[in-house]
Structure formats: structure tokens, C-alpha cells
Enzyme design. Sequence first.
Site, mmCIF file in Angstrom:
data_model
loop_
_atom_site.group_PDB
_atom_site.id
_atom_site.type_symbol
_atom_site.label_atom_id
_atom_site.label_comp_id
_atom_site.label_asym_id
_atom_site.label_seq_id
_atom_site.Cartn_x
_atom_site.Cartn_y
_atom_site.Cartn_z
ATOM 1 N N GLU A 160 0.000 -9.927 -0.886
ATOM 2 C CA GLU A 160 -1.405 -10.322 -0.790
ATOM 3 C C GLU A 160 -2.045 -10.416 -2.183
ATOM 4 O O GLU A 160 -2.889 -11.282 -2.425
ATOM 5 C CB GLU A 160 -2.166 -9.335 0.093
ATOM 6 C CG GLU A 160 -1.786 -9.454 1.561
ATOM 7 C CD GLU A 160 -2.480 -8.447 2.444
ATOM 8 O OE1 GLU A 160 -3.173 -8.845 3.384
ATOM 9 O OE2 GLU A 160 -2.312 -7.229 2.183
ATOM 10 N N GLY B 282 0.741 -5.559 0.760
ATOM 11 C CA GLY B 282 -0.346 -5.733 -0.188
ATOM 12 C C GLY B 282 0.101 -6.329 -1.505
ATOM 13 O O GLY B 282 -0.699 -6.970 -2.206
ATOM 14 N N ALA C 142 0.842 -1.202 0.000
ATOM 15 C CA ALA C 142 0.000 0.000 0.000
ATOM 16 C C ALA C 142 0.875 1.249 0.000
ATOM 17 O O ALA C 142 1.997 1.255 0.518
ATOM 18 C CB ALA C 142 -0.917 0.002 1.217
#
Length: 302
Positions: free
Chosen positions: A166, A163, A118
Amino acid sequence: MRGFPALIGRSIFRSSSHDLRSTHPTATVAAAPPLLRRIGSRRGLIIQTLSGPVRIERLSDSDSGIIELKLDRPEAKNAIGKEMLRGLQNAIETIGNDSSANVVVVSSSVPKVFCAGADLKERKLMSASEVQQFVNSLRSTFSSLEALSVPTVAVIEGAALGGGLEMALSCDLRVCGEESTFSLPETGLAIIPGAGGTQRLPRIVGRSAAKELIFTGRRISGKEAVSMGLVNYCVPAGEAHHKALQIARDINQKGPLAIRMAKQAINKGLEVDMPSALDAEEESTLRCAAKQRLLMIETCMS
């Protein structure tokens, strides 16, 4: 199903596919004509959209059916901010609505990085409620990527952090270069991996290994990632994209409906008990058989 011919040719399976030389608009694509460029006889032409931090490239000729989703925000090492999140959402929706898609390769156009996670600079400017909304949107976006009916292959060269990791976990398969690094460092920031990391990682590498990686936030190499099953293949640095395309081409040669039904059966089956899982498999098998029968009739009548 006894008495069925073994397999119908690839051309019959694809009889209902759209022509991949047509483009599909997304919010991240400017209203400019597509660029055609030749990069080798096996791969043929690419229809390439050029604007935005997320690009879609549709391969054609012998590779028709392969779509590349590319992250392209070099100034921030592909960190996911609001604009990039919208780009991902639009790209995934576009691919999901494209009946000609057979397999998706998710990669980075930025050297030595897949995705840095992020965008923390943007996050500092958000209120608490905006942060929560952003994380929820990111979680939903990765779930949409995971839910695509066609197989997805993540290509990791360099860092896949937070992220970024992910996102890779949301793909069906992962290929990395030896110099890649992986980490979920969120606990060092007094938060947790909130975009699916606490759920997908243990399902892939096992509960104990996932807890150790999340609790400590330590980085692991590509070789360690393949040894614990986090990635399917670890190849020499710079060769991950080539390996992923080989896998995509293997998948692309198979019956598209069969691949979709196999993915659906596997995903459904992993979430339920064995009797229910076998029911899901039977349902997918019957759908393949029905489609095969229909295509045979259409072929005989043509």
C-alpha cells in the site's frame, strides 16, 4: 504563450532553491552532526541522517534535488509499528516543507525486503479502538505521501506485503527487482487492505485484476507485477535502486515547477470529468508560463 523562448536553463529554474547541504530536523533524527560520504562521482556527496527506522538522505552535487527516504527496521523486516509510522509522518512532512526537493526515492536499507506490512506483534497488544486509530493514521500517512507535490519513486527488492505494498502504491512510480514479491494478504486474516489498497490498486491495475489479487491474497512476482502494470520496471535482482536513480536523475534535470504542475494536473484530472480536467491542465500551464516570465525578467535584470 506564443513567442516565449523554448526553455530556460536548469540553473535558472533552480535559482530559488535552498542549498541542499543544509539539513532539516525531524523527530527521528538525533542531534548529531550529519555524516558526509562519497559514493561515486556522478552521485557526489550524501548528507545522511543516521537514527530512527526512517532515514532521509539528501543527494548533492549533480544530484542536488534528489531525496532518498529509506526504511531501516531490519529486526522486523520493516514492519510498520508506531515508531516507524511516526518516522514516516515526520519524514514526509519534512520533505513536503523542503522547497529544494525535486524527486523522492523511497527504498529499503534491509536486504530482500521492502516492507512486510503492519507490525502484527504490536497490533496484538492494541485494543480495538487503538487498532482503528492506527489504521486511520496509516491511511492518512500514505495519502500524505501520495499528495507530495514532487514525484516519488518506490524501489522494491524482495517482499512488499500488505501495508508495504500500500505504501508503494502511494508512490507515483515503482521499480522492482525480478525476485520481488507482492501481496495484499489481509483477507486471509479476515480483514481488508485498509490503508488505501482497495482504492489505489484498481486505479493502477484495473478493477478485475485488483479484485482477484485482494480476494485471493495471492503473491505475485516482479515479472507478473510489471506485466499487469503494477510496477513501471522490473529489472534483474539488485538493480532496482540503480534504475530508480536513473529515473530520478532524468526527472531532476527538468524544470522543477513544470514537474510539480504536471503531477498536479494529472492527479486532479483523473478525479474529475474531462472539461474540468482540461481546466486543471490550463491552470497548471498558466502557472508555469507566469513563473517562466518572472524568471526571464529576473535574469535580464541581474
